[in-house]
Design a protein around this motif. Structure first.
Motif: not given
Lengths: 320, 280
Positions: A128-130, B232-233, B239-240, B251-252
């Motif tokens: 979900s972060v993506i 952690a990736l 955060s980025f 980078l994200a």
């Protein structure tokens, strides 16, 4: 199972019995640890919520004052945001998912279906972060510059679309949730449709029904409860979705009719404030929000599983 | 007016078209996301990304090597905790189960895997972070293990159930004790399916972010000590992405490309295993 118990009744040597007994206890222990984990989670969440429950009672869910400095905590804006974002996302996602699942199982030629189906499943597994990354860097700016000005100009007289185009908003959360739950609902609906017995379809076709009529009279009614279960499971996912929503919803504890204004949800406020909560009452209030979230998703998921099981169990002739 | 048959045929075509449109509506946004990740990710990816830690605020360059290492450590830790519990629990369900109790356990596992992962993070926080007085990679690994267990349990059980009873009987008839039969015959012959489940579970926890927010917390520097806050990736991508710097966004995107590639790689490998199993 029968084969296991028959074996257990015929110990040859004491040594062998010991090995089997130890093995049995060990596996039993680990299987029951699932129940223990679930119970422990509920116990911990309830225990940690106690200070907030005692301090605010029912006012916690009806008040909209959330002030860490004054130590008054009312969770209404988060409840409101969670309900509105997930219900609206689900209303948009469910018809699309059912249509897509029907297309994959009933309409698409075998080859195409067998490419699209695993593709959808693969997409259901994207973190979900993506989705959040894409949401905040691509979708929200697009909403801000294109969609929201259009809505304000042409539909601004409707309270749903009044205000300024912020980009990050309830609307962005609804869209990102819709995109995220669609693959989940589609792949479960597909499984439910596959469990519909062939004889059901053949009967309708034999009567001269077109493909759509077959779907309407034989397939959908049979899979009804399972499809409903799939949608409810999607609702559970949407309510609990944290990262993507936190990144696009704007994180403002508003209760506003307008979909264009920033909002907040239960998981988002936990994600944003939990690590920084300094007072006991603040972290306890966040725990209580977590407890509400957990109980709601527990009920929603249990209901969904029962509905989905009811279809697959019938299909297997009662042997689940 | 059209006659009945023509009308029904037209309706059939119309509805087929609507269903095709639904499928496209489902796939197009997902394709857009995917194309974006590949495009932005490829243009931001560099050797530095895999070898350096993040550059200080506003400075160009840097990478997410510490995040990838942290993710590997925590996924490894979660697997060490979660796999034995999940697999042995599954053996109980498939070999000794069949009672009401197993149905309850199965149900609990399904419900558990539907619990929002942020809750898992909160529970790991109260159980580990508070008593140990600090955020740690260990707490992150435990939170991830709690997510992993129900997935491994359910997939392994399904695979064990597919092993024919005659195989177990053959082994037992040769005088092999039940526990050895279970581990060396039943589990081994279901191995490719079990591996599939493990890979899918690893893919799932590799992208988990919410449960790490208040367990591992994240770390700007190299973090190899599991008793300390750990990078952690997925946390770094989060955060980025929300920071206001172009370089960090790059980078994200690179991080997202790496994460999605790993995930797809795991899923495809899993699919390969499950297919080779079906081929027998």
């Amino acid at each position: 199972m029968a084969r296991a118990t028959t074996k257990r009744r015929e110990p040859d040597t004491a040594k062998r019995l010991n090995g089997d007994a130890v093995f049995r206890y060990l596996t039993t222990f680990f299987a029951f640890s699932i129940l223990a984990i679930l119970a422990l989670m509920l116990y911990e969440m309830a225990g940690e919520s106690m200070p907030a429950i005692k301090a605010f009672g029912w006012k916690f869910v009806s008040s909209k004052d959330w002030d860490a400095v004054q130590e008054t905590f009312g969770a209404l804006p988060y409840l409101y945001g969670s309900v509105v974002s997930s219900v609206l996302a689900l209303l948009l996602a469910t018809p699309l998912s059912i249509g897509a699942a029907l297309f994959i199982t009933e309409i698409a030629p075998g080859r195409l279906g067998s490419i699209v189906a695993p593709l959808v499943e693969l997409l259901a597994a994207i973190p979900s972060v993506i989705y959040g990354l894409w949401g905040v860097l691509v979708m929200a700016p697009w909403l801000q510059t294109t969609v929201q000005p259009f809505l304000i100009e042409h539909f601004g007289f409707i309270p749903l679309f009044e205000g300024a185009p912020y980009g990050v908003s309830m609307l962005a959360a609804i869209f990102i949730l819709m995109i995220m739950v669609v693959p989940i609902i589609t792949s479960i609906t597909r499984e439910v449709l596959l469990a519909v017995p062939q004889s059901q379809k053949e009967a309708a076709i034999a009567l001269g029904a077109t493909r759509w009529e077959t779907i309407k009279v034989a397939i959908l009614p049979y899979g009804k409860s399972g499809i409903l279960g799939a949608a409810i499971l999607g609702l559970g996912r949407a309510i609990g979705e944290t990262m993507a929503v936190t990144m696009v919803i704007g994180n403002a504890p508003n209760i506003s009719l307008s979909l264009l204004s920033p909002a907040y949800t239960m998981p988002s406020v936990i994600a944003n404030e939990f690590a920084e909560a300094t007072t006991k009452l603040h972290s306890s209030a966040l725990m209580e929000i977590g407890l509400i979230l957990m109980v709601v998703t527990l009920i929603v998921n249990a209901l969904a599983r029962l509905l989905i099981w009811s279809v697959s169990r019938e299909a297997k002739g009662g042997a689940a | 007016m059209m006659n009945g048959m023509a009308f029904r045929k037209a309706k059939n075509h119309l509805m087929s078209f609507v269903m095709l449109a639904c499928t496209l509506a489902v796939l197009i946004p997902l394709a857009l996301i995917f194309v974006h990740i590949v495009k932005m990710g490829l243009s931001s990816l560099s050797i530095d990304f895999f070898t350096h830690i993040p550059a200080p605020t506003g400075e160009p360059g840097g990478g997410m090597a510490n995040g990838m290492l942290g993710s590997l450590i925590m996924i490894g830790g979660a697997s060490l905790i979660g796999l034995p519990i999940g697999i042995l629990g599954a053996i109980y369900l498939s070999e000794f189960g069949g009672s009401k109790m197993s149905t309850t356990i199965r149900f609990a596992a399904d419900v558990l895997s539907g619990t929002p992962s942020i809750i898992t993070g909160m529970v790991a926080y109260t159980l580990l972070v508070v008593p140990m007085k600090g955020f740690s990679g260990l707490a992150g690994a435990v939170a991830l293990a709690m997510i992993m267990i129900p997935i491994v349990l359910r997939t392994t059980e399904e695979q064990l159930k597919m092993v024919p009873g005659s195989l177990r009987e053959a082994s037992l008839a040769l005088g092999v004790p039940f526990w050895r039969t279970s581990l060396k015959v039943t589990l081994r012959s279901a191995m490719s399916g079990v591996l599939t489940g493990i890979l899918l579970a690893v893919a799932r926890i590799a992208g988990e972010t919410a449960p790490l927010l208040f367990t591992a917390l994240g770390n700007q520097f190299w973090s190899k000590n599991v008793m300390q806050p750990m990078a952690a990736l997925p946390l770094q991508i989060f955060s980025f992405a929300i920071a206001p710097y172009e370089d960090w966004h790059k980078l994200a995107w690179a991080g997202a490309l790496v994460l999605v590639s790993v995930m797809f790689g795991l899923s495809l490998t899993a699919r390969y295993f499950s297919r080779s199993r079906q081929a027998h």
